[in-house]
Structures are given as C-alpha cells and as structure tokens.
Scaffold this motif. Structure first.
Motif, PDB file in Angstrom:
ATOM      1  N   GLN A   1       0.897  -1.074   0.010  1.00 39.89           N
ATOM      2  CA  GLN A   1      -0.148   0.112   0.068  1.00 39.89           C
ATOM      3  C   GLN A   1       0.953   1.360   0.010  1.00 39.89           C
ATOM      4  OE1 GLN A   1      -2.832   0.047   3.142  1.00 39.89           O
ATOM      5  NE2 GLN A   1      -3.352   1.849   2.880  1.00 39.89           N
ATOM      6  N   ALA A   2       0.586   2.313  -0.631  1.00 44.69           N
ATOM      7  CA  ALA A   2       1.333   3.507  -0.846  1.00 44.69           C
ATOM      8  C   ALA A   2       1.192   4.227   0.632  1.00 44.69           C
ATOM      9  CB  ALA A   2       0.721   4.534  -1.763  1.00 44.69           C
ATOM     10  N   LYS A   3       2.428   4.468   0.923  1.00 43.14           N
ATOM     11  CA  LYS A   3       2.431   5.147   2.249  1.00 43.14           C
ATOM     12  C   LYS A   3       2.217   6.693   2.380  1.00 43.14           C
ATOM     13  CE  LYS A   3       3.876   1.606   4.446  1.00 43.14           C
ATOM     14  NZ  LYS A   3       3.067   0.747   5.230  1.00 43.14           N
ATOM     15  N   SER A   4       1.396   7.177   3.073  1.00 44.30           N
ATOM     16  CA  SER A   4       1.212   8.877   3.058  1.00 44.30           C
ATOM     17  C   SER A   4       1.968   9.563   4.077  1.00 44.30           C
ATOM     18  CB  SER A   4      -0.252   8.800   3.240  1.00 44.30           C
ATOM     19  OG  SER A   4      -0.522  10.133   3.363  1.00 44.30           O
ATOM     20  N   LYS A   5       2.567  10.613   3.745  1.00 45.25           N
ATOM     21  CA  LYS A   5       3.087  11.379   4.719  1.00 45.25           C
ATOM     22  C   LYS A   5       2.578  11.801   5.733  1.00 45.25           C
ATOM     23  CE  LYS A   5       6.913  12.794   1.368  1.00 45.25           C
ATOM     24  NZ  LYS A   5       7.558  13.815   0.924  1.00 45.25           N
ATOM     25  N   ASN A   6       1.025  12.029   5.435  1.00 48.55           N
ATOM     26  CA  ASN A   6       0.392  12.451   6.615  1.00 48.55           C
ATOM     27  C   ASN A   6      -1.033  11.600   6.581  1.00 48.55           C
ATOM     28  OD1 ASN A   6       1.776  14.768   7.285  1.00 48.55           O
ATOM     29  ND2 ASN A   6       1.051  15.808   5.440  1.00 48.55           N
ATOM     30  N   PRO A   7      -0.916  10.356   7.010  1.00 48.54           N
ATOM     31  CA  PRO A   7      -2.081   9.360   6.974  1.00 48.54           C
ATOM     32  C   PRO A   7      -3.215   9.981   7.608  1.00 48.54           C
ATOM     33  CG  PRO A   7      -0.345   8.547   8.403  1.00 48.54           C
ATOM     34  CD  PRO A   7       0.269   9.620   7.613  1.00 48.54           C
ATOM     35  N   THR A   8      -4.629  10.046   7.102  1.00 50.31           N
ATOM     36  CA  THR A   8      -5.514  10.311   7.888  1.00 50.31           C
ATOM     37  C   THR A   8      -6.505   8.987   8.227  1.00 50.31           C
ATOM     38  OG1 THR A   8      -5.661  12.236   6.688  1.00 50.31           O
ATOM     39  CG2 THR A   8      -7.678  11.768   7.747  1.00 50.31           C
ATOM     40  N   PRO A   9      -6.630   8.917   9.577  1.00 53.12           N
ATOM     41  CA  PRO A   9      -7.583   7.514   9.802  1.00 53.12           C
ATOM     42  C   PRO A   9      -8.908   7.830   9.186  1.00 53.12           C
ATOM     43  CG  PRO A   9      -6.858   8.766  11.758  1.00 53.12           C
ATOM     44  CD  PRO A   9      -6.318   9.403  10.553  1.00 53.12           C
TER      45      PRO A   9
ATOM     46  N   ASP B   1      -7.000  -1.002   7.292  1.00 53.84           N
ATOM     47  CA  ASP B   1      -7.658   0.287   7.589  1.00 53.84           C
ATOM     48  C   ASP B   1      -8.327   0.244   8.959  1.00 53.84           C
ATOM     49  OD1 ASP B   1      -7.074   1.081   5.207  1.00 53.84           O
ATOM     50  OD2 ASP B   1      -8.940   0.384   4.083  1.00 53.84           O
ATOM     51  N   MET B   2      -8.676  -0.861   9.529  1.00 59.27           N
ATOM     52  CA  MET B   2      -9.186  -0.613  11.052  1.00 59.27           C
ATOM     53  C   MET B   2      -8.319  -0.064  11.837  1.00 59.27           C
ATOM     54  SD  MET B   2     -11.485  -4.248  11.354  1.00 59.27           S
ATOM     55  CE  MET B   2     -13.033  -4.508  10.233  1.00 59.27           C
ATOM     56  N   ALA B   3      -6.887  -0.790  11.659  1.00 58.98           N
ATOM     57  CA  ALA B   3      -5.804  -0.374  12.355  1.00 58.98           C
ATOM     58  C   ALA B   3      -5.382   1.120  12.365  1.00 58.98           C
ATOM     59  CB  ALA B   3      -4.747  -1.075  12.203  1.00 58.98           C
ATOM     60  N   LYS B   4      -6.188   1.815  11.768  1.00 63.15           N
ATOM     61  CA  LYS B   4      -5.890   3.340  11.559  1.00 63.15           C
ATOM     62  C   LYS B   4      -7.013   4.006  12.571  1.00 63.15           C
ATOM     63  CE  LYS B   4      -4.368   3.088   7.063  1.00 63.15           C
ATOM     64  NZ  LYS B   4      -4.425   3.436   5.429  1.00 63.15           N
TER      65      LYS B   4
ATOM     66  N   ARG C   1      -5.818  -1.899  19.637  1.00 62.40           N
ATOM     67  CA  ARG C   1      -6.545  -0.651  19.564  1.00 62.40           C
ATOM     68  C   ARG C   1      -7.863  -0.714  20.246  1.00 62.40           C
ATOM     69  NH1 ARG C   1      -4.703   3.546  16.638  1.00 62.40           N
ATOM     70  NH2 ARG C   1      -2.848   3.168  15.509  1.00 62.40           N
ATOM     71  N   ARG C   2      -8.209   0.253  20.783  1.00 65.18           N
ATOM     72  CA  ARG C   2      -9.500   0.334  21.558  1.00 65.18           C
ATOM     73  C   ARG C   2     -10.175   1.295  20.607  1.00 65.18           C
ATOM     74  NH1 ARG C   2      -8.641   0.976  27.463  1.00 65.18           N
ATOM     75  NH2 ARG C   2      -8.573  -1.261  27.116  1.00 65.18           N
ATOM     76  N   ILE C   3     -11.202   0.838  20.319  1.00 69.73           N
ATOM     77  CA  ILE C   3     -12.346   1.521  19.238  1.00 69.73           C
ATOM     78  C   ILE C   3     -13.608   2.300  20.231  1.00 69.73           C
ATOM     79  CG2 ILE C   3     -14.096   1.275  17.606  1.00 69.73           C
ATOM     80  CD1 ILE C   3     -11.041   0.777  16.622  1.00 69.73           C
ATOM     81  N   LEU C   4     -13.996   1.766  21.108  1.00 67.54           N
ATOM     82  CA  LEU C   4     -14.918   2.209  22.152  1.00 67.54           C
ATOM     83  C   LEU C   4     -14.708   3.084  23.114  1.00 67.54           C
ATOM     84  CD1 LEU C   4     -17.349  -0.748  22.241  1.00 67.54           C
ATOM     85  CD2 LEU C   4     -17.555   1.161  20.831  1.00 67.54           C
TER      86      LEU C   4
END
Length: 194
Positions: free
Chosen positions: A23-31, A117-120, A191-194
């Motif tokens: 996957q392409a890596k973004s310099k400023n990833p936005t979850p 994507d969940m991991a973001k 990761r904690r979602i809630l």
C-alpha cells in the motif's frame, strides 16, 4: 456498465481483506472515521467477563462503553464455527475483518471493512491493557509490512491471558489465545475503538 464496474471494484476491495498487500504510504495518513450511533438494544453482561477495573468504584456499575463492548463480543460469538470465506461477512462464510466489521456494525459502530484500515482507528493501547471489545492486529501474510489480520478480544485478565475471536483460513471462526506461538510472533498492536 457503471454498475458492473462498481461491483467489480467492491469485490476487489473485499478480497483484499485478511491478506497482505502493498500500500502506498502517505506522509500524513488520515485515519478513517469511526461512527458510533445510539444503541437501542438492552445492554447485557456478567461479572465473569468484566474485569474489576471496568466497574465504577463509587457506584458499583459497569460503564455503558464496557457494556456495549460485551454485547459486541457476544454478537461475534454467534459466528463461532462458521467457515472461512475470503471477503465473507455472513454465517455462510466469513473472513477476519468481516467478523469484526459485522459485530461492530450490528451495534451502530461503523469501521472500515479491511483490517489494515481498521488499524488506523481508535487509540493504540499496550497489550497488557487490553480489555473486552478491543482489537488485536497481526501481520500474517507473506509480505510482513502490512497488517493482514484482526481479532476481537473476548477476555483478558491481569496475568496476560488474552483470548480473541477471529476467522482463520484453516479453522474458520474460532477463539484463540494471544500466547499461542503463532499469534505471539505475528502480533503487531492493539487498539481500543470504544
């Protein structure tokens, strides 16, 4: 023609779940955004599955977040034994991210459909701090650079015994322990979602 193209794109992205892909890596990833709606279902829980630190000391009650997490886990458990199906999200077949996606969606929490994507989303937490309803992520593919597997924590205790429900290609939807050699070696983050 547009409908066919749209359908093919959906299928392509569905089939990239639980697999490693460059996957392409973004310099400023936005979850991706996590949407949490009101849940009208009655919350249920038992003391056995809720850790002492999750109970409000002053009132003796369990927080709504912990109660919702318990309900999400109980929903996921109904899929135990369902066979693995790449891109699947039903009782006829399910992959790892499909299991997590459907379990949260059923309780008005919308996550991305793909494990990487969940991991973001949510807050990264130390493994020794995970609780019921948290997500654990793994790198299981031949390319070890991307998260390719996700599980939903069903129980944890202060001794580091953590169990999670997930879907594997060999056994379908099962509950495993983080201390099993394979999962211990491929674990990446929680990761904690809630």
């Amino acid at each position: 023609m547009k409908k066919l193209l749209f359908f093919l794109i959906i299928i392509f992205f569905s089939f990239s779940n639980c697999k490693s892909a460059k996957q392409a890596k973004s310099k400023n990833p936005t979850p991706s955004k996590v949407i949490i709606g009101a849940n009208t279902n009655e919350d249920i829980y038992t003391e056995k599955t809720i850790r002492t630190k999750d109970i409000n000391a002053s009132s003796g009650s369990i927080s709504p977040t912990v109660s919702k997490a318990y309900n999400i886990v109980e929903y996921a458990k109904q899929f135990k034994g369902v066979r693995y199906k790449f891109g699947g999200a039903t009782k006829s077949g399910m992959d790892c991210s499909g299991l997590v996606f459907e379990s949260f969606r059923a309780h008005d929490v919308i996550l991305p459909r793909i494990s990487r994507d969940m991991a973001k989303n949510g807050d990264k937490i130390p493994l020794n701090n995970v609780g019921i309803g948290d997500l654990v992520f793994f790198k299981t593919g031949s390319r070890r650079n991307d998260i390719s597997h996700v599980g939903l924590v069903v129980s944890s205790d202060d001794n580091g015994n953590i169990e999670f429900i997930h879907s594997t290609t060999s056994a379908g939807v099962i509950i495993s322990s983080i201390t099993e050699t394979y999962w211990d070696k491929t674990f990446v983050e929680a990761r904690r979602i809630l």
